[in-house]
Scaffold this motif. Structure first.
Motif, PDB file in Angstrom:
ATOM      1  N   LEU A  87      14.145  27.774  52.851  1.00 41.53           N
ATOM      2  CA  LEU A  87      15.345  28.405  52.315  1.00 41.53           C
ATOM      3  C   LEU A  87      15.455  29.806  52.887  1.00 41.53           C
ATOM      4  N   ALA A  88      16.585  30.083  53.514  1.00 46.02           N
ATOM      5  CA  ALA A  88      16.810  31.450  53.968  1.00 46.02           C
ATOM      6  C   ALA A  88      16.786  32.335  52.717  1.00 46.02           C
ATOM      7  N   ARG A  89      16.544  33.607  52.863  1.00 46.87           N
ATOM      8  CA  ARG A  89      16.442  34.445  51.673  1.00 46.87           C
ATOM      9  C   ARG A  89      17.689  34.288  50.803  1.00 46.87           C
ATOM     10  N   PHE A  90      17.502  34.421  49.521  1.00 46.92           N
ATOM     11  CA  PHE A  90      18.608  34.270  48.572  1.00 46.92           C
ATOM     12  C   PHE A  90      19.696  35.275  48.922  1.00 46.92           C
ATOM     13  N   ASP A  91      20.882  34.761  49.199  1.00 44.70           N
ATOM     14  CA  ASP A  91      21.986  35.621  49.616  1.00 44.70           C
ATOM     15  C   ASP A  91      23.034  35.661  48.511  1.00 44.70           C
ATOM     16  N   ARG A  92      22.930  36.723  47.737  1.00 39.62           N
ATOM     17  CA  ARG A  92      23.791  36.910  46.573  1.00 39.62           C
ATOM     18  C   ARG A  92      25.264  36.913  46.955  1.00 39.62           C
ATOM     19  N   GLU A  93      25.602  37.636  48.041  1.00 31.84           N
ATOM     20  CA  GLU A  93      27.010  37.728  48.464  1.00 31.84           C
ATOM     21  C   GLU A  93      27.551  36.372  48.913  1.00 31.84           C
ATOM     22  N   LYS A  94      26.720  35.633  49.661  1.00 35.47           N
ATOM     23  CA  LYS A  94      27.138  34.312  50.120  1.00 35.47           C
ATOM     24  C   LYS A  94      27.383  33.394  48.919  1.00 35.47           C
ATOM     25  N   LEU A  95      26.461  33.416  47.953  1.00 37.97           N
ATOM     26  CA  LEU A  95      26.615  32.573  46.774  1.00 37.97           C
ATOM     27  C   LEU A  95      27.858  32.993  45.980  1.00 37.97           C
ATOM     28  N   GLN A  97      30.586  34.293  47.197  1.00 37.06           N
ATOM     29  CA  GLN A  97      31.744  33.780  47.943  1.00 37.06           C
ATOM     30  C   GLN A  97      31.925  32.284  47.722  1.00 37.06           C
ATOM     31  N   GLU A  98      30.829  31.544  47.750  1.00 33.74           N
ATOM     32  CA  GLU A  98      30.908  30.093  47.538  1.00 33.74           C
ATOM     33  C   GLU A  98      31.422  29.772  46.135  1.00 33.74           C
ATOM     34  N   LEU A  99      30.869  30.441  45.136  1.00 32.21           N
ATOM     35  CA  LEU A  99      31.303  30.199  43.757  1.00 32.21           C
ATOM     36  C   LEU A  99      32.757  30.615  43.569  1.00 32.21           C
ATOM     37  N   SER A 100      33.138  31.706  44.207  1.00 30.07           N
ATOM     38  CA  SER A 100      34.514  32.176  44.143  1.00 30.07           C
ATOM     39  C   SER A 100      35.464  31.106  44.692  1.00 30.07           C
ATOM     40  N   THR A 101      35.123  30.552  45.850  1.00 31.31           N
ATOM     41  CA  THR A 101      35.928  29.499  46.469  1.00 31.31           C
ATOM     42  C   THR A 101      35.975  28.249  45.587  1.00 31.31           C
ATOM     43  N   MET A 102      34.795  27.839  45.082  1.00 30.35           N
ATOM     44  CA  MET A 102      34.717  26.600  44.295  1.00 30.35           C
ATOM     45  C   MET A 102      35.387  26.715  42.931  1.00 30.35           C
ATOM     46  N   THR A 103      35.635  27.931  42.463  1.00 30.73           N
ATOM     47  CA  THR A 103      36.306  28.111  41.173  1.00 30.73           C
ATOM     48  C   THR A 103      37.758  28.561  41.384  1.00 30.73           C
ATOM     49  N   ASN A 104      38.305  28.225  42.574  1.00 31.24           N
ATOM     50  CA  ASN A 104      39.695  28.545  42.869  1.00 31.24           C
ATOM     51  C   ASN A 104      39.944  30.054  42.738  1.00 31.24           C
ATOM     52  N   ASN A 105      39.166  30.833  43.501  1.00 34.55           N
ATOM     53  CA  ASN A 105      39.230  32.303  43.448  1.00 34.55           C
ATOM     54  C   ASN A 105      38.918  32.853  42.058  1.00 34.55           C
ATOM     55  N   VAL A 106      37.884  32.322  41.458  1.00 33.91           N
ATOM     56  CA  VAL A 106      37.428  32.727  40.116  1.00 33.91           C
ATOM     57  C   VAL A 106      38.564  32.612  39.096  1.00 33.91           C
ATOM     58  N   THR A 107      39.220  31.456  39.081  1.00 37.24           N
ATOM     59  CA  THR A 107      40.251  31.232  38.066  1.00 37.24           C
ATOM     60  C   THR A 107      39.986  29.986  37.230  1.00 37.24           C
ATOM     61  N   SER A 117      38.307  38.918  37.867  1.00 37.54           N
ATOM     62  CA  SER A 117      37.443  40.045  38.246  1.00 37.54           C
ATOM     63  C   SER A 117      36.104  40.022  37.507  1.00 37.54           C
ATOM     64  N   SER A 118      35.756  38.882  36.887  1.00 39.32           N
ATOM     65  CA  SER A 118      34.590  38.891  36.007  1.00 39.32           C
ATOM     66  C   SER A 118      33.309  38.279  36.604  1.00 39.32           C
ATOM     67  N   LEU A 119      33.411  37.581  37.735  1.00 36.90           N
ATOM     68  CA  LEU A 119      32.224  36.906  38.260  1.00 36.90           C
ATOM     69  C   LEU A 119      31.222  37.906  38.809  1.00 36.90           C
ATOM     70  N   TYR A 120      29.973  37.743  38.398  1.00 40.29           N
ATOM     71  CA  TYR A 120      28.903  38.614  38.874  1.00 40.29           C
ATOM     72  C   TYR A 120      27.668  37.764  39.134  1.00 40.29           C
ATOM     73  N   VAL A 121      27.108  37.903  40.324  1.00 35.34           N
ATOM     74  CA  VAL A 121      25.877  37.182  40.688  1.00 35.34           C
ATOM     75  C   VAL A 121      24.821  38.233  40.959  1.00 35.34           C
ATOM     76  N   ASP A 122      23.692  38.127  40.289  1.00 33.75           N
ATOM     77  CA  ASP A 122      22.637  39.118  40.486  1.00 33.75           C
ATOM     78  C   ASP A 122      21.347  38.419  40.870  1.00 33.75           C
ATOM     79  N   GLY A 123      20.863  38.707  42.068  1.00 34.31           N
ATOM     80  CA  GLY A 123      19.679  38.015  42.595  1.00 34.31           C
ATOM     81  C   GLY A 123      18.381  38.549  42.105  1.00 34.31           C
TER      82      GLY A 123
END
Length: 123
Positions: A87-95, A97-107, A117-123
């Motif tokens: 596994l490449a190092r945990f990439d918080r920003e990439k995750l 972006q992926e979650l943002s896309t999969m949730t229809n731009n966080v909607t 504006s509420s999604l927050y991922v903390d590695g």
């Protein structure tokens, strides 16, 4: 896999169509348990499709809090994955972006509406 270490990260977001009630603060309440189960279902299925999918070990809702508006509920979850050399190092920003896309731009998360504006991922 040998040498794999379980790592954790937190996810926070706000649902805008789940009215917060005090029983959502009580882990033993039926409402907490059913809402946590629904969140786990949605989050697990999203994260299994993400870049950490093959290493993903599951999420657990750790709490629900009152949001800014009457129908808002803030969700706190801790998710786990097995960290190993493949596994490449945990990439918080990439995750994020992926979650943002999969949730229809966080909607959208399943039948829930999210505060964009509420999604927050903390590695």
């Amino acid at each position: 896999s040998p040498g794999a270490v379980t790592e954790h990260f937190t996810l926070n977001f706000t649902i805008t169509n789940l009215m917060f009630t005090t029983d959502l603060q009580t882990p033993s309440s039926r409402k907490f348990r059913s809402t946590e189960k629904t969140m786990k279902h949605y989050l697990d299925s999203l994260l299994q499709k993400s870049s950490i999918g093959p290493h993903f070990a599951g999420c657990k809702g750790t709490g629900f809090r009152s949001g800014q508006h009457r129908d808002d509920t803030k969700v706190d979850a801790v998710c786990s994955y097995k960290d190993n050399a493949s596994l490449a190092r945990f990439d918080r920003e990439k995750l994020y972006q992926e979650l943002s896309t999969m949730t229809n731009n966080v909607t959208k998360l399943g039948h829930y509406s999210l505060d964009r504006s509420s999604l927050y991922v903390d590695g």
